[in-house]
Design a protein around this motif. Structure first.
Motif, PDB file in Angstrom:
ATOM      1  N   GLU A 255     -15.397  -6.237   4.599  1.00  0.00           N
ATOM      2  CA  GLU A 255     -17.069  -7.312   4.480  1.00  0.00           C
ATOM      3  C   GLU A 255     -16.717  -8.064   3.170  1.00  0.00           C
ATOM      4  O   GLU A 255     -15.903  -7.850   2.348  1.00  0.00           O
ATOM      5  N   MET A 256     -17.755  -8.760   3.185  1.00  0.00           N
ATOM      6  CA  MET A 256     -18.149  -9.108   1.509  1.00  0.00           C
ATOM      7  C   MET A 256     -18.441  -8.072   0.234  1.00  0.00           C
ATOM      8  O   MET A 256     -18.521  -8.060   0.493  1.00  0.00           O
ATOM      9  N   TYR A 257     -17.945  -8.840  -1.012  1.00  0.00           N
ATOM     10  CA  TYR A 257     -18.441  -8.174  -2.189  1.00  0.00           C
ATOM     11  C   TYR A 257     -17.183  -7.066  -1.726  1.00  0.00           C
ATOM     12  O   TYR A 257     -17.667  -6.121  -1.861  1.00  0.00           O
ATOM     13  N   THR A 258     -16.248  -7.444  -1.691  1.00  0.00           N
ATOM     14  CA  THR A 258     -15.120  -6.504  -1.677  1.00  0.00           C
ATOM     15  C   THR A 258     -13.872  -6.993  -3.253  1.00  0.00           C
ATOM     16  O   THR A 258     -13.699  -8.066  -2.486  1.00  0.00           O
ATOM     17  N   ASN A 259     -13.728  -6.192  -3.673  1.00  0.00           N
ATOM     18  CA  ASN A 259     -12.465  -6.353  -5.175  1.00  0.00           C
ATOM     19  C   ASN A 259     -11.241  -6.875  -3.864  1.00  0.00           C
ATOM     20  O   ASN A 259     -11.072  -7.847  -3.231  1.00  0.00           O
ATOM     21  N   ASN A 260     -10.267  -5.960  -4.051  1.00  0.00           N
ATOM     22  CA  ASN A 260      -8.860  -6.154  -3.193  1.00  0.00           C
ATOM     23  C   ASN A 260      -8.742  -5.403  -2.433  1.00  0.00           C
ATOM     24  O   ASN A 260      -8.943  -3.881  -2.557  1.00  0.00           O
ATOM     25  N   ILE A 261      -8.922  -5.121  -1.160  1.00  0.00           N
ATOM     26  CA  ILE A 261      -8.859  -4.226   0.089  1.00  0.00           C
ATOM     27  C   ILE A 261      -7.987  -3.382  -0.186  1.00  0.00           C
ATOM     28  O   ILE A 261      -8.285  -2.249   0.463  1.00  0.00           O
ATOM     29  N   ASP A 262      -7.031  -3.559  -0.173  1.00  0.00           N
ATOM     30  CA  ASP A 262      -5.629  -3.208  -0.788  1.00  0.00           C
ATOM     31  C   ASP A 262      -6.063  -1.707  -1.939  1.00  0.00           C
ATOM     32  O   ASP A 262      -4.938  -0.328  -1.960  1.00  0.00           O
ATOM     33  N   ASN A 263      -7.105  -1.630  -2.793  1.00  0.00           N
ATOM     34  CA  ASN A 263      -7.524  -0.274  -3.630  1.00  0.00           C
ATOM     35  C   ASN A 263      -8.239   0.427  -2.502  1.00  0.00           C
ATOM     36  O   ASN A 263      -7.834   1.731  -3.547  1.00  0.00           O
ATOM     37  N   TYR A 264      -8.312   0.083  -2.010  1.00  0.00           N
ATOM     38  CA  TYR A 264      -8.962   1.564  -0.490  1.00  0.00           C
ATOM     39  C   TYR A 264      -8.068   1.846   0.937  1.00  0.00           C
ATOM     40  O   TYR A 264      -9.357   2.558   0.944  1.00  0.00           O
ATOM     41  N   ARG A 265      -7.422   0.793   0.681  1.00  0.00           N
ATOM     42  CA  ARG A 265      -6.215   0.767   1.946  1.00  0.00           C
ATOM     43  C   ARG A 265      -6.080   2.848   1.645  1.00  0.00           C
ATOM     44  O   ARG A 265      -5.179   2.644   0.703  1.00  0.00           O
ATOM     45  N   ALA A 266      -6.043   3.433   2.643  1.00  0.00           N
ATOM     46  CA  ALA A 266      -4.637   4.495   2.563  1.00  0.00           C
ATOM     47  C   ALA A 266      -3.086   4.284   2.582  1.00  0.00           C
ATOM     48  O   ALA A 266      -2.547   3.507   3.795  1.00  0.00           O
ATOM     49  N   ALA A 267      -2.745   4.980   1.102  1.00  0.00           N
ATOM     50  CA  ALA A 267      -0.980   4.352   0.691  1.00  0.00           C
ATOM     51  C   ALA A 267      -0.926   5.227   0.095  1.00  0.00           C
ATOM     52  O   ALA A 267      -2.127   5.949  -0.805  1.00  0.00           O
ATOM     53  N   ILE A 268       0.246   5.853  -0.159  1.00  0.00           N
ATOM     54  CA  ILE A 268       0.414   6.357  -0.927  1.00  0.00           C
ATOM     55  C   ILE A 268       1.703   5.183  -2.197  1.00  0.00           C
ATOM     56  O   ILE A 268       2.820   4.823  -1.161  1.00  0.00           O
ATOM     57  N   LYS A 269       1.969   5.904  -3.266  1.00  0.00           N
ATOM     58  CA  LYS A 269       2.928   5.236  -3.836  1.00  0.00           C
ATOM     59  C   LYS A 269       3.714   5.842  -4.758  1.00  0.00           C
ATOM     60  O   LYS A 269       3.220   7.184  -4.992  1.00  0.00           O
ATOM     61  N   PHE A 270       5.317   5.331  -4.791  1.00  0.00           N
ATOM     62  CA  PHE A 270       5.865   6.515  -5.466  1.00  0.00           C
ATOM     63  C   PHE A 270       5.949   5.197  -7.028  1.00  0.00           C
ATOM     64  O   PHE A 270       6.542   4.409  -6.380  1.00  0.00           O
ATOM     65  N   GLU A 271       6.348   6.079  -7.933  1.00  0.00           N
ATOM     66  CA  GLU A 271       6.597   5.215  -8.809  1.00  0.00           C
ATOM     67  C   GLU A 271       8.006   6.207  -9.692  1.00  0.00           C
ATOM     68  O   GLU A 271       7.542   7.356  -9.889  1.00  0.00           O
ATOM     69  N   LEU A 272       8.682   5.548  -9.934  1.00  0.00           N
ATOM     70  CA  LEU A 272       9.676   6.443 -10.754  1.00  0.00           C
ATOM     71  C   LEU A 272       9.180   6.845 -12.376  1.00  0.00           C
ATOM     72  O   LEU A 272       8.792   5.814 -13.041  1.00  0.00           O
TER      73      LEU A 272
END
Length: 670
Positions: A255-272
């Motif tokens: 909804e309004m006044y959200t930065n980037n919704i991907d910041n808050y999406r349930a996810a896992i990041k793999f970083e080498l």
């Protein structure tokens, strides 16, 4: 015989687990379902998402990451038809690019009580170039309608073996089941970072494996020529296996006044984090934020470009001649770069291979070329200037140290105990007023000696929107008058951008429509190009149907068409922060004349709503004198970012604001 082990071949195996979602086989129950069982308002749902990720090795091409994916999607209503097209990003490196293959798909529908299918055809797959860093594959399914079930499979081969996109588990629609498995050879060590507020369990295990090894054999022919041949062997090693099996994930509504919704999406990041290949040295990729900043500064197409000055020296000397004040020099150089350069719309923290000098000559460049050029000019003029690394709002909030965390750069000039920020990519920016895309919490200033410091990108000074109105209520219920609106800081930047990109006639039409068929005349803009001043818009207007008549009484909202009638916060619960981008203040000063023959019977009561810790305020004040009504309204947020636990408070704040601005003045006939 001398055997030289060059590299390993990992034969990727497609692991198949028994499940109820065999590709190409859907049930009548799936097709007959009319709405989602737990989210009745969902327009669609992901019934199943499966991803298998493994490593492969080719003797000629080297390592590659293979991803095999299967999506099953249910369409409930017309709003869900957007999910008929699945989009897959494909990244491009300097020497190679990701490729998609093995695309298969079926659309299933019910016809006369039977399941019918339509196969995906070649013309349903389209690959387009987004920019020099990314392509996009669009898979558009045929014969999609309300009630359809879509089955889609594809395979992506990536030479970027060190990079993996986030593995996402939440979307704007609910997800019934997710099945993820990654098989990573022991030679690659990845850090794992969870994102979002919905808990995801990552299971880890280790699996022994024997693979085929390709090596080159050099046979000494007893004084004769050396004969080289390719041979195969076997090597025992282990894989790290990571699995996620999740069920019934709720939708993530934005909804309004959200930065980037991907910041808050349930996810896992793999970083080498590191690599350790046989007969090769250990290599560590893990960095602190200070290490990331220093690493970027040492790039040839970053720090080295800051040392080049010959291409601009004469131009800079001409604009700062006889100037002694640092900020005056900075402003003149800033305007020089803005007038000379045009942003090519590419982000990034490094310059292209052609370098800054060519960009300056051609008058066009990416964000790094423009703002590193600006920094170099500042330094040449004797200012204490350094680049500031930024992650744009679209890039997300960098949660852990990695060079991918930054994709933008601005210039910072240190003055006393403060840093003034500059971004010359847009013509309407000015000192300490950055484009909204760059206002993403924190940046990192990098100095010549490799040291760095964190910089708050959110403006401290509020952006103001001030409305002044003098108007007359007519006996027929119409209103006529004159308004004067002024914008400062971020709001002024946005307003100037709108004016630059819209024809005046089109802008006036849109303004009239926004206020509901208003007639505007005598329109004027002041300070359009004087960036140190607020930009001012004035106009005369006539608007009908602003009053209600009941017997001999007239009812109208004292803020007229300027009243806010909608609460931007509608969710029952919100688990991610509220981000207003920058502190802001909106103020209304309205003077109204009532029609002759009428008197003021009642006015709304004055009101004040104060947020905790003085973070914001709403004030409504109305007074009358004879046939005049004066209204003063203030809304203000002194901070840009509120944690999720403020959601109910802000929702109530706007509820009170809307109710108060909806209250009516009552006039009665004398």
């Amino acid at each position: 015989m001398k055997i030289k082990l060059l590299l390993l071949i990992f034969i990727g195996t497609h692991y198949v687990h028994a499940n109820d979602f065999k590709f190409g086989k859907v049930s009548k129950e799936e097709l007959s379902e009319k709405q989602h069982p737990t989210e009745s308002d969902a327009s669609a749902a992901i019934l199943y998402k499966k991803e298998r990720v493994f490593y492969n090795y080719d003797y000629e091409q080297g390592w590659a990451v293979i991803k095999e994916a299967h999506y099953r999607i249910k369409i409930y209503n017309k709003e869900g038809l957007d999910w008929a097209t699945l989009q897959v990003p494909l990244y491009i490196s300097r020497s190679d690019e990701e490729k998609i293959s093995s695309i298969k798909g079926f659309t299933f529908n019910m016809a006369d009580g039977k399941i019918v299918s339509e196969k995906l055809k070649k013309d349903g797959v389209f690959i387009e170039k987004i920019n020099k860093y990314r392509n996009k594959a669009s898979i558009t399914m045929p014969e999609v309608k309300e009630g359809s079930v879509l089955d889609i499979e594809f395979r992506v081969s990536s030479p970027l073996y060190w990079h993996m996109d986030d593995f996402k588990f939440q979307y704007a629609i609910p997800v019934k089941k997710v099945d993820l498995r990654l098989d990573i050879p022991e030679y690659f060590v990845f850090k794992r970072h969870s994102k979002g507020f919905y808990p995801i369990k990552l299971n880890e295990s280790r699996k022994s494996r024997s693979i085929t090894v390709s090596y080159r054999s050099e046979d000494d022919q007893s004084g004769r020529s050396i004969k080289t041949s390719r041979k195969n062997g076997a090597l025992e090693f282990y894989e790290n296996v990571y699995e996620v099996n999740a069920n019934d994930l709720p939708s993530l509504k934005e909804e309004m006044y959200t930065n980037n919704i991907d910041n808050y999406r349930a996810a896992i990041k793999f970083e080498l984090a590191s690599t350790q290949f046989p007969n090769r040295p250990y290599k560590n990729y893990s960095l602190s934020w200070e290490g990331v900043a220093k690493s970027i500064y040492e790039f040839d197409n970053f720090g080295s470009e800051l040392k080049k000055t010959s291409y601009f020296e004469e131009d800079v000397d001409n604009v700062i001649v006889a100037q002694t004040e640092d900020m005056e020099k900075a402003n003149l150089i800033f305007e020089l770069v803005k007038s000379k350069m045009t942003w090519d719309k590419y982000n990034g923290v490094t310059c292209s291979s052609d370098g800054i000098k060519k960009a300056y000559k051609e008058g066009s460049g990416n964000v790094a070329e423009i703002n590193l050029m600006l920094t170099a000019m500042f330094r040449y003029a004797g200012l204490k200037a350094n680049p500031v690394l930024v992650s744009t709002r679209s890039n997300g909030i960098p949660l852990f140290p990695t060079t991918d965390g930054f994709n933008y750069v601005v210039s910072g000039v240190e003055v006393m105990n403060d840093v003034i920020l500059f971004d010359a990519t847009e013509k309407n920016t000015y000192p300490d007023v950055l484009p909204n895309r760059a206002l993403n919490w924190m940046g990192r200033l990098v100095r010549k000696d490799g040291s760095s410091s964190q910089i708050d990108l959110i403006p401290k000074e509020p952006s103001k929107e001030l409305h002044y109105m003098n108007a007359k209520i007519n006996i027929d219920g119409s209103v006529e008058g004159r308004t004067r609106t002024q914008y400062s800081n971020q709001l002024a930047l946005s307003f100037r951008d709108v004016l630059d990109n819209t024809e005046e006639e089109t802008y006036l039409e849109e303004l009239e429509n926004n206020y509901g068929e208003m007639e505007i005349s005598s329109f004027d803009i002041k300070n359009k190009d004087e960036f140190s001043k607020p930009v001012i818009e004035t106009c005369s207007f006539v608007k009908e149907n602003q009053c209600e008549f009941l017997g001999e009484k007239i009812y109208f909202r004292p803020m007229l068409f300027l009243a806010q009638t909608d609460n931007p916060f509608k969710m029952d619960k919100r688990e991610y922060p509220i981000d207003f981008t920058f502190p802001r203040q909106k103020k209304y000063m309205i003077n109204l004349s009532i029609p002759e023959g009428y008197q003021i019977e009642s006015l709304p009561e004055n009101a004040i709503v104060q947020l905790p810790e003085q973070a914001g305020i709403f004030k409504f004040k109305i007074v009358s004198q004879e046939n005049q009504i004066r209204v003063s309204v203030l809304t203000e947020f002194k901070t840009a970012l509120f944690p999720a636990n403020y959601y109910d408070i802000l929702k109530e704040y706007y509820k009170n604001l809307v109710l108060k601005q909806s209250e009516k003045v009552v006039l009665s006939k004398i």
